[in-house]
Design an enzyme around this catalytic site. Structure first.
Site, PDB file in Angstrom:
ATOM      1  N   LYS A 194     -99.455 -12.457  -8.832  1.00 27.44           N
ATOM      2  CA  LYS A 194    -100.613 -13.072  -9.497  1.00 27.44           C
ATOM      3  C   LYS A 194    -100.300 -13.412 -10.947  1.00 27.44           C
ATOM      4  CE  LYS A 194    -104.199 -10.803  -6.707  1.00 27.44           C
ATOM      5  NZ  LYS A 194    -105.320  -9.833  -6.715  1.00 27.44           N
ATOM      6  N   GLU A 252    -100.830  -3.522   2.745  1.00 28.29           N
ATOM      7  CA  GLU A 252    -101.073  -3.497   1.298  1.00 28.29           C
ATOM      8  C   GLU A 252    -101.276  -2.070   0.789  1.00 28.29           C
ATOM      9  OE1 GLU A 252    -102.962  -7.062  -0.854  1.00 28.29           O
ATOM     10  OE2 GLU A 252    -104.564  -5.580  -0.749  1.00 28.29           O
ATOM     11  N   HIS A 259     -96.757 -12.204  27.216  1.00 29.20           N
ATOM     12  CA  HIS A 259     -95.822 -13.276  27.568  1.00 29.20           C
ATOM     13  C   HIS A 259     -94.949 -13.668  26.382  1.00 29.20           C
ATOM     14  CE1 HIS A 259     -97.567 -14.107  31.574  1.00 29.20           C
ATOM     15  NE2 HIS A 259     -98.670 -13.646  31.005  1.00 29.20           N
TER      16      HIS A 259
END
Length: 401
Positions: A390, A248, A274
């Site tokens: 937003k 961000e 793995h």
């Protein structure tokens, strides 16, 4: 003849240092390590509830969770919960684990209007009474959440306007719930102070942090993915916090109009040995890797001296302490990467699992983020890409009404 330029170029370490020193005048997180903590500690001692519930998302919860997760076995007998997702199944599952009659709700939103946080606050208000006996708010002094708190005579703690959410863990946002959980917040801040002093006095950490930042910036077009490989599940929360802080803060457009592409990845060893390790070892050379180890786990759990039928050839594992095993796994992976000689890597060794060391680690990464942002000449502290989403969400929700 007059000459003026506005294009981007990599500046000297001295120029960046001067810029960071000047930045301290208006960016508030730099001063947080030196704050007075008396009020926080006195309030924390008075909390009687056994269930402490953080209602917040992103910067309002990730840093607190990172430290809590790292030090969970050093906390008192209270239980710390996090309500952050608007996923209805997850929300109800988490609430069922809370004794609502014995809970303190800490509602955290810098702006005071975070949709996710206020939505959860509304839901909680519909199933129980939230008042001064069981709720506190942490927000900006003039926010809508502060107005709500005053209307209910609920105690509030301030988030300074010049401290951004993802840099707020060492403010009331993190310190208050962590103090309630019995952690030593002064020791946490001491770790931050030592990094701050070393960097700004141009001692050891100045060279370490500045050199790392410069390498990342000078090679950002080739190695644009920055991997943290943490060799302890205790650092899972730190990894998540790092991803927000890095992504961000640094995913921005610089003064050239060039989109910066520094992508954070958080991995856990030995689990991701793995899975993701194969991509690091033989995949495209576009990644730097930072290995984080814990030198002393303070735990002597040992592999038993027993043989299992059919598995006798693995008896060389007998009597090895798990803390030694995981560090051997880390060292082996580091050696394998080093042997390739074409993957940039560094190693951070945390001395022990305590407040001081997690404070040092997290403040180091806040400083590193600020310095990289200064090198690439962006605004490290805004998030216009997030704000756009937003705005769209608000319009959509209002339209639905």
């Amino acid at each position: 003849m007059k000459y003026h330029k506005s294009f981007y170029q990599i500046k000297s370490n001295e120029e960046i240092f001067s810029k960071i020193v000047k930045e301290k005048e208006h960016i508030g997180y730099y001063s947080l390590p030196f704050q007075e903590t008396k009020e926080i500690k006195e309030f924390a001692k008075r909390v009687k509830q056994k269930h402490i519930v953080v209602v917040g998302i992103g910067g309002s919860s990730l840093g607190t969770f990172a430290i809590h997760h790292f030090l969970i076995d050093k906390e008192n007998d209270k239980k710390l919960h996090f309500l952050e997702s608007t996923d209805p199944i997850d929300l109800q599952r988490r609430i069922r684990k809370i004794d609502l009659k014995d809970a303190l709700f800490i509602v955290i939103s810098k702006s005071g209007t975070t949709i996710e946080t206020i939505s959860i606050l509304k839901y909680l208000s519909s199933i129980l009474v939230l008042d001064s006996s069981n709720t506190i708010c942490i927000t900006e002094e003039d926010s809508k959440l502060n107005s709500f708190a005053k209307s209910k005579e609920i105690k509030t703690f301030d988030i300074p306007k010049n401290v951004g959410g993802r840099f707020s863990v060492f403010s009331n946002v993190g310190l208050l719930p962590l103090a309630i959980m019995g952690l030593d917040i002064d020791k946490l801040l001491k770790g931050c102070q030592d990094i701050y002093n070393s960097f700004f006095e141009k001692e050891d950490y100045y060279s370490i942090i500045m050199e790392k930042a410069r390498f990342i910036v000078e090679n950002k077009n080739r190695f644009n993915i920055n991997v943290i490989f943490s060799y302890s599940s205790l650092l899972d929360g730190f990894n998540k916090w790092y991803v927000q802080l890095w992504g961000e803060s640094l995913g921005k457009i610089n003064i050239n109009g060039t989109k910066q592409a520094l992508t954070p990845v958080g991995l856990l060893g030995p689990v991701d040995q793995h899975s993701f390790l194969q991509l690091i070892m033989e995949g495209k050379r576009d990644k730097t890797v930072t290995f984080i180890k814990i030198e002393d786990f303070n735990d002597d759990l040992t592999i038993p001296n027993i043989s299992l039928e059919g598995l006798e050839e693995l008896d060389y594992l007998n009597n090895i302490k798990f803390k030694n095993l995981i560090n051997k796994q880390a060292d082996s992976t580091i050696q394998a990467v080093e042997d390739l000689k074409d993957i940039p890597y560094d190693v951070i060794t945390i001395q022990s699992q305590d407040e001081y060391n997690i404070g040092k680690l997290m403040f180091t990464y806040e400083l590193l983020t600020s310095i990289v942002g200064s090198f690439v000449q962006i605004n490290t502290y805004d998030q216009p890409g997030v704000e756009a989403g937003k705005i769209i969400l608000k319009k959509s929700l209002k339209k639905e009404k």
